[in-house]
Enzyme design. Structure first.
Site, PDB file in Angstrom:
ATOM      1  N   ARG A 213      48.303  46.856  70.261  1.00  0.00           N
ATOM      2  CA  ARG A 213      47.668  47.985  69.861  1.00  0.00           C
ATOM      3  C   ARG A 213      46.072  48.069  70.604  1.00  0.00           C
ATOM      4  O   ARG A 213      45.616  47.061  71.000  1.00  0.00           O
ATOM      5  CB  ARG A 213      47.218  47.721  68.391  1.00  0.00           C
ATOM      6  CG  ARG A 213      48.265  47.990  67.536  1.00  0.00           C
ATOM      7  CD  ARG A 213      48.602  49.298  67.413  1.00  0.00           C
ATOM      8  NE  ARG A 213      49.757  49.700  66.400  1.00  0.00           N
ATOM      9  CZ  ARG A 213      51.140  49.782  66.804  1.00  0.00           C
ATOM     10  NH1 ARG A 213      51.460  49.442  67.793  1.00  0.00           N
ATOM     11  NH2 ARG A 213      51.858  49.875  65.765  1.00  0.00           N
TER      12      ARG A 213
ATOM     13  N   ASP B  78      50.027  49.222  77.447  1.00  0.00           N
ATOM     14  CA  ASP B  78      51.265  50.105  77.101  1.00  0.00           C
ATOM     15  C   ASP B  78      50.394  50.921  75.815  1.00  0.00           C
ATOM     16  O   ASP B  78      51.072  51.929  75.211  1.00  0.00           O
ATOM     17  CB  ASP B  78      52.586  49.596  76.266  1.00  0.00           C
ATOM     18  CG  ASP B  78      53.563  50.570  76.001  1.00  0.00           C
ATOM     19  OD1 ASP B  78      53.835  51.473  76.618  1.00  0.00           O
ATOM     20  OD2 ASP B  78      54.250  50.378  74.535  1.00  0.00           O
TER      21      ASP B  78
ATOM     22  N   GLU C 102      44.559  56.428  72.359  1.00  0.00           N
ATOM     23  CA  GLU C 102      45.598  57.028  72.782  1.00  0.00           C
ATOM     24  C   GLU C 102      46.375  58.132  71.777  1.00  0.00           C
ATOM     25  O   GLU C 102      46.872  59.100  72.546  1.00  0.00           O
ATOM     26  CB  GLU C 102      46.760  56.093  72.808  1.00  0.00           C
ATOM     27  CG  GLU C 102      47.085  55.548  71.435  1.00  0.00           C
ATOM     28  CD  GLU C 102      48.435  54.506  71.374  1.00  0.00           C
ATOM     29  OE1 GLU C 102      48.356  53.458  72.144  1.00  0.00           O
ATOM     30  OE2 GLU C 102      49.340  54.683  70.571  1.00  0.00           O
TER      31      GLU C 102
ATOM     32  N   HIS D 167      52.800  54.047  75.412  1.00  0.00           N
ATOM     33  CA  HIS D 167      53.310  53.672  74.254  1.00  0.00           C
ATOM     34  C   HIS D 167      54.755  53.958  74.422  1.00  0.00           C
ATOM     35  O   HIS D 167      55.607  54.484  73.283  1.00  0.00           O
ATOM     36  CB  HIS D 167      52.837  54.382  72.660  1.00  0.00           C
ATOM     37  CG  HIS D 167      52.742  53.502  71.645  1.00  0.00           C
ATOM     38  ND1 HIS D 167      51.335  53.267  70.961  1.00  0.00           N
ATOM     39  CD2 HIS D 167      53.626  52.905  71.023  1.00  0.00           C
ATOM     40  CE1 HIS D 167      51.813  52.427  69.833  1.00  0.00           C
ATOM     41  NE2 HIS D 167      53.186  52.013  70.038  1.00  0.00           N
TER      42      HIS D 167
HETATM   43  P1  NAI Z   1      55.091  39.846  63.808  1.00  0.00           P
HETATM   44  O1  NAI Z   1      54.374  40.152  62.214  1.00  0.00           O
HETATM   45  O2  NAI Z   1      56.558  39.358  63.907  1.00  0.00           O
HETATM   46  O3  NAI Z   1      53.959  38.942  64.426  1.00  0.00           O
HETATM   47  C1  NAI Z   1      52.558  39.025  64.478  1.00  0.00           C
HETATM   48  C2  NAI Z   1      52.178  37.666  64.665  1.00  0.00           C
HETATM   49  O4  NAI Z   1      50.638  37.898  65.068  1.00  0.00           O
HETATM   50  C3  NAI Z   1      52.208  36.624  63.465  1.00  0.00           C
HETATM   51  O5  NAI Z   1      52.812  35.568  63.933  1.00  0.00           O
HETATM   52  C4  NAI Z   1      50.825  36.589  62.863  1.00  0.00           C
HETATM   53  O6  NAI Z   1      50.443  35.286  62.416  1.00  0.00           O
HETATM   54  C5  NAI Z   1      49.847  36.871  64.366  1.00  0.00           C
HETATM   55  N1  NAI Z   1      48.542  36.911  64.149  1.00  0.00           N
HETATM   56  C6  NAI Z   1      47.978  37.949  62.911  1.00  0.00           C
HETATM   57  N2  NAI Z   1      46.572  37.975  63.319  1.00  0.00           N
HETATM   58  C7  NAI Z   1      46.560  37.252  64.523  1.00  0.00           C
HETATM   59  C8  NAI Z   1      45.222  37.167  65.388  1.00  0.00           C
HETATM   60  N3  NAI Z   1      44.049  37.571  65.108  1.00  0.00           N
HETATM   61  N4  NAI Z   1      45.496  36.487  66.424  1.00  0.00           N
HETATM   62  C9  NAI Z   1      46.664  35.810  66.897  1.00  0.00           C
HETATM   63  N5  NAI Z   1      47.578  35.910  66.192  1.00  0.00           N
HETATM   64  C10 NAI Z   1      47.630  36.657  64.902  1.00  0.00           C
HETATM   65  O7  NAI Z   1      54.783  41.382  64.403  1.00  0.00           O
HETATM   66  P2  NAI Z   1      55.737  41.558  65.875  1.00  0.00           P
HETATM   67  O8  NAI Z   1      57.044  42.334  65.396  1.00  0.00           O
HETATM   68  O9  NAI Z   1      55.759  40.547  66.815  1.00  0.00           O
HETATM   69  O10 NAI Z   1      54.589  42.968  66.532  1.00  0.00           O
HETATM   70  C11 NAI Z   1      53.306  42.422  66.956  1.00  0.00           C
HETATM   71  C12 NAI Z   1      52.607  43.544  67.287  1.00  0.00           C
HETATM   72  O11 NAI Z   1      53.167  44.498  68.172  1.00  0.00           O
HETATM   73  C13 NAI Z   1      52.736  44.651  66.209  1.00  0.00           C
HETATM   74  O12 NAI Z   1      51.691  44.521  65.140  1.00  0.00           O
HETATM   75  C14 NAI Z   1      52.254  45.993  66.771  1.00  0.00           C
HETATM   76  O13 NAI Z   1      50.970  46.361  67.020  1.00  0.00           O
HETATM   77  C15 NAI Z   1      52.784  45.721  68.079  1.00  0.00           C
HETATM   78  N6  NAI Z   1      53.946  46.597  68.405  1.00  0.00           N
HETATM   79  C16 NAI Z   1      53.711  47.557  69.510  1.00  0.00           C
HETATM   80  C17 NAI Z   1      55.226  48.266  69.751  1.00  0.00           C
HETATM   81  C18 NAI Z   1      54.754  49.145  71.123  1.00  0.00           C
HETATM   82  O14 NAI Z   1      55.754  50.122  71.410  1.00  0.00           O
HETATM   83  N7  NAI Z   1      54.019  48.941  72.025  1.00  0.00           N
HETATM   84  C19 NAI Z   1      56.259  48.381  69.070  1.00  0.00           C
HETATM   85  C20 NAI Z   1      55.991  47.396  68.076  1.00  0.00           C
HETATM   86  C21 NAI Z   1      55.252  46.687  67.741  1.00  0.00           C
END
Ligand code: NAI
Length: 315
Positions: free
Chosen positions: A234, A258, A263, A295
């Site tokens: 993000r 990305d 954005e 994105h």
């Molecule tokens: P997830 O929920 O499986 O994993 C997120 C991880 O981040 C968890 O292990 C959590 O403990 C950790 N976390 C939370 N706060 C943190 C912090 N301050 N410092 C370090 N780690 C922290 O989520 P997933 O599916 O892996 O997605 C991650 C992020 O990717 C989403 O929240 C979204 O913002 C982004 N995303 C971007 C996309 C794109 O098209 N560019 C598409 C899908 C997701």
């Protein structure tokens, strides 16, 4: 169920229509993004379906509630654009993408790393113009380098797996350790240690009020000179002004984005015939060692299927 689908693009229409063929929901495809001014477009719907740049603040939620909308379905994993507390108080249910294809985003992340390291974007343009000079195209072997992953959930874990395959040393910071990562040798450490040890840093954590501008001036000075930074998570995780200063001094050696903090005023539209009004974005575009995609990381057939079919089944 009557569903108003905001921020619709042709690909949303294609995948949702296919996914709905066995469900007979009444889908209304709307091009505007959802915000307090457009909420009225959902007046006949029970549910709204939104994407990453729809603005679902308290006012928008109150407007939706007044039109008897009781469900918001996000076609994204992140939900930082929704006032969750206000939704709860108004009795509006939220659902988000349950099982995104983490491969889509992780593979795009690796694509950015490879492109920036081996300057593929520059080589592509040069060769098309008959310029076969190698000057300025020097990269480094990923093998043996240290990659720091911030957030080892689904996407961070797949990124760790792929980078392990390249022979990288993978280190990570996450408040919760993931045994899947530990099994493949990922070493967890404090954020400051990750900053000082990584040759490449990649962000895979959600945006929360606590980690807004996680990558700021103070974080950047702790990093190795010429570090590569990748953000497919993000935009607001990064303080863009601080990054520009660090790119100018070469403290940051390459930047792959990305996502971008502002954005919502840019991405997902063809603006090629308009004057760029965002001076910060325009400045970013001037660096030869910056690669920005709009994105796009989620945009694979597999991820689109996971979004649309998963969403409709979850009802
Ligand atoms: P997830 O929920 O499986 O994993 C997120 C991880 O981040 C968890 O292990 C959590 O403990 C950790 N976390 C939370 N706060 C943190 C912090 N301050 N410092 C370090 N780690 C922290 O989520 P997933 O599916 O892996 O997605 C991650 C992020 O990717 C989403 O929240 C979204 O913002 C982004 N995303 C971007 C996309 C794109 O098209 N560019 C598409 C899908 C997701």
């Amino acid at each position: 169920m009557k569903v108003a689908i905001f921020s619709t693009k042709s690909y949303d229409r294609q995948f949702f229509t296919a996914a709905n063929s066995q469900h007979q929901h009444q889908l209304t495809f709307l091009e505007p993004k959802l915000d307090r001014h457009t909420a009225i477009l959902a007046k006949d719907a029970t549910a709204v379906c939104i994407f990453v740049n729809d603005e679902v603040d308290k006012d928008t939620l109150e407007a939706l509630a007044s039109h008897h909308v009781s469900l918001i379905a996000l076609r994204s994993a992140g939900y930082n654009n929704v006032d969750v507390e206000a939704a709860k108080n108004l009795g509006i249910k939220l659902v988000r993408v349950p099982a995104y294809s983490p491969y889509a985003v992780a593979e795009h992340t690796v694509g950015l790393i490879l492109t920036l390291n081996r300057k593929l974007h520059r080589a592509y343009n040069r060769v098309r113009e008959g310029n076969f000079s190698l000057e300025g195209l020097l990269g480094f072997d990923l093998h043996g380098r240290t990659i720091g992953i911030i957030g080892t959930g689904r996407i961070g874990t797949v990124t760790a797996q792929i980078m392990t395959g390249f022979g990288c040393k993978v280190i990570a910071y996450d408040p919760y350790r993931n045994p899947q990562c530990e099994e493949i040798g990922v070493q967890y450490m404090e954020l400051s240690q990750l900053f000082s040890q990584s040759d490449i840093i990649t962000l895979h954590c959600p945006l929360t009020p606590e980690n807004h501008h996680l990558i700021n001036k103070e974080a950047i000075v702790q990093m190795k000179p010429h570090v590569m930074l990748i953000n497919t998570s993000r935009g607001a995780l990064i303080d863009t002004d601080a990054i520009i200063t660090a790119l100018k001094s070469s403290q940051i050696g390459a930047l792959g984005l990305d996502v971008y903090e502002q954005e919502s005023a840019l991405f997902f539209e063809d603006r090629s015939d308009r004057i760029m009004q965002d001076d910060t974005f325009a400045r970013l575009m001037t660096f030869p060692n910056v690669m920005i995609t709009g994105h796009q990381a989620f945009f694979t057939e597999d991820a689109m299927r996971a979004i649309t079919y998963g969403r409709l089944r979850q009802r």
